[in-house]
Design an enzyme around this catalytic site. Sequence first.
Site, PDB file in Angstrom:
ATOM      1  N   GLU A  38     -44.963  54.678  -0.781  1.00  0.00           N
ATOM      2  CA  GLU A  38     -43.887  54.082  -0.019  1.00  0.00           C
ATOM      3  C   GLU A  38     -44.235  52.677   0.493  1.00  0.00           C
ATOM      4  OE1 GLU A  38     -42.520  56.558   3.170  1.00  0.00           O
ATOM      5  OE2 GLU A  38     -40.741  55.352   3.502  1.00  0.00           O
ATOM      6  N   ASP A  39     -45.457  52.544   0.985  1.00  0.00           N
ATOM      7  CA  ASP A  39     -45.778  51.300   1.703  1.00  0.00           C
ATOM      8  C   ASP A  39     -46.644  50.297   0.938  1.00  0.00           C
ATOM      9  OD1 ASP A  39     -44.383  52.389   3.755  1.00  0.00           O
ATOM     10  OD2 ASP A  39     -46.149  53.037   4.906  1.00  0.00           O
TER      11      ASP A  39
END
Length: 692
Positions: free
Chosen positions: A76-77
């Site tokens: 996600e990051d």
Amino acid sequence: MLTSSGLIDVIKEYDKNVDEELIKKAYLFSMDAHGLQKRSSGIPYFSHPVEVATILAKMKMDVSTVVTGLLHDVIEDTPVSYEDIEAEFGFDIAFLVNGVTKLSKIAYQSEKVHQADNFRKFLIAISEDVRVLVVKLADRLHNMRTLNAIKNEEKRKRISLETMDIYAPLAERIGMQAIKDELEDRAFFFLYPSEYNAILVKLDQIKRNDEDFIKNVISTLEKYMEDNGIEAIVCGRTKKPCSIWRKMCKRNITLEQLNDIIAFRIIVNTIPECYKALGIIHVNFPICPGRFKDYISIPKLNNYRSLHTTVFGPFQQKIEIQIRTKEMHLNAENGMASHWSYKDGAIAPVESKNCRWLKSLISVLENTNTPEETIADSKLEMYEDDVFCFSPKGDLISLPRNATTIDFAYSIHTAVGNRCIGAKVNGRIVPLRTQLKNGDQVEILTSPFQKPEAAWLQFVVTGKARSCIKKFVLSQERSEFVRLGKAIVKKIFDEEGVAFTELKIPLRKLNCQSLDLFYLKVQRQDISFKQIRDFVDELESYKHPIKHGICLFGFTPEIAVHYATCCNPIPGDRIIGLLDKEEGLIVHSVSCGKFDKNSSAIIDVSWNDDEHKDESFVAKLSIVLLNKAGSLAQVTQIISEKSANIANIKIENRSRDFYDILIEINVRDLKHLGEIQAAITTCSRVRLIRRI
Ligand code: MN
């Protein structure tokens, strides 16, 4: 923040054969991927996945799950992709990391989509492997622990609300009680800070005040277990602020009234010992009914197993006790994680267990009621026809269903019942007719001036209360009857023109041991008036009585008799006489509300059938008629056909469709009136008829 070897040490405590290289690799991979990213607090982002992995390791999760904890935010990051993870760590871990990522996205949309729908998506995402949820919960737990770092209050509240509404219940569903408690309490702190602090202060006070109490209960319970040869660990713990606050809201009570803030736990070795321990508790302390739950024979859906009971403990204080084995305890605290076996370093497959669990969970969500509660409540409520209540001292009083506070008072003691003026149920003043519920704590308020009332008979249900009240009412009546009997005798003396004297009454000849008994027999007509006259006669000459339609116990008094105009009694009605110094005897219908039923001037009278043959009596009828020509004529015709006279007619309340008439007729007696009423009722123009 642990180093990779620190993390490995934690895992080694439960999994000696842990793949150390894998942990180290994942640790470095995550550190590398997150690079210079920072958290809101300014510390390196990488600390977060390490803390999450540590939480998972402390929950004794398998290595894949711990590794997923380390990698959970990389897709996600960071630029790292699913394929990158699969290439480095294999399908299993890549699948888990991807699952957690998907969950985060669903949660992120929580404001936009309907919550239940969201929840379902959530379930589908975790349905393939529940470890996804476990990682997500650990992630949320760490975020909650560090939520203070987020400056925006709105955002803190939003995250807390989501934790409270979604994550804490899910943790409970999978049986992770410790995680659930912490999530909920931390969320509670941010959502209701002043309530949280107030409860904390109170808890602290209670803990300090009750330190001895807790110690004493523990040592008492320990002694009982020891004396019965059960090896047990006994502990007491205060409930969490959030669950206390929930109870306060639900039951609308203050903290001081919440007597089960402290829960005690008895941890034993085997299931039979659980029941043995329960038996010992129930034998030695009165149980608080409705609070006993057997989650061993019927486990909760999340596999939670324990015996729960609430008793009035060593100091007559309600205490909650949970009895379970060590295994159940571990399961209760760690839920899913404790199902995995680490024997020989092999991890037992969890998928088969997940499947059943998820099916149940989905069905729970689809039904609004929680079935496990329904099952537990319906099967374990053992005494359906009884309610069990407690005195302030903790004595158990069992009563039939629908029993009231009066029944409770009489079951304590007749004198308590007789003097009962009020009751407190669970600390609140309630009306005497209040029906008691299981577990109610009842305090009876008494007054030496109170007397049982006949009206209580309408709502008491126990035989004891009923008979005590009746007995008292009868004894009241008895003295009333004695008084009446004496009045009768006096009257006869008067009639005979003899000065009243009790000394001249031949008690022995009349077979009476006492004057009271004599008067009672007179009132009951066991001693006839003739017998009285006979002995009074011997004393003086005889006078003829004046005839009357009313007989006072069969003899006619020399006083004026009037019929009350409020109730217009007619022969056949049950009547009483009210003795009035000026007017004489006023005859009322028993059902008349216009006289004081406790008046000492009341005299029992009845109709003398032979003596009112030629008289007529006024009866008032209120009739609602259809507003049509000829309606009234129909009614008056019926009355005249029944050979009654109309004394008065008044028309009231004429509306478009109906009108009321008030009609006074002269009738012979109740039977005559009944015939007239019946005939009028059959008339098609009559909507309503009643005597007034
Ligand atoms: Mn995270």
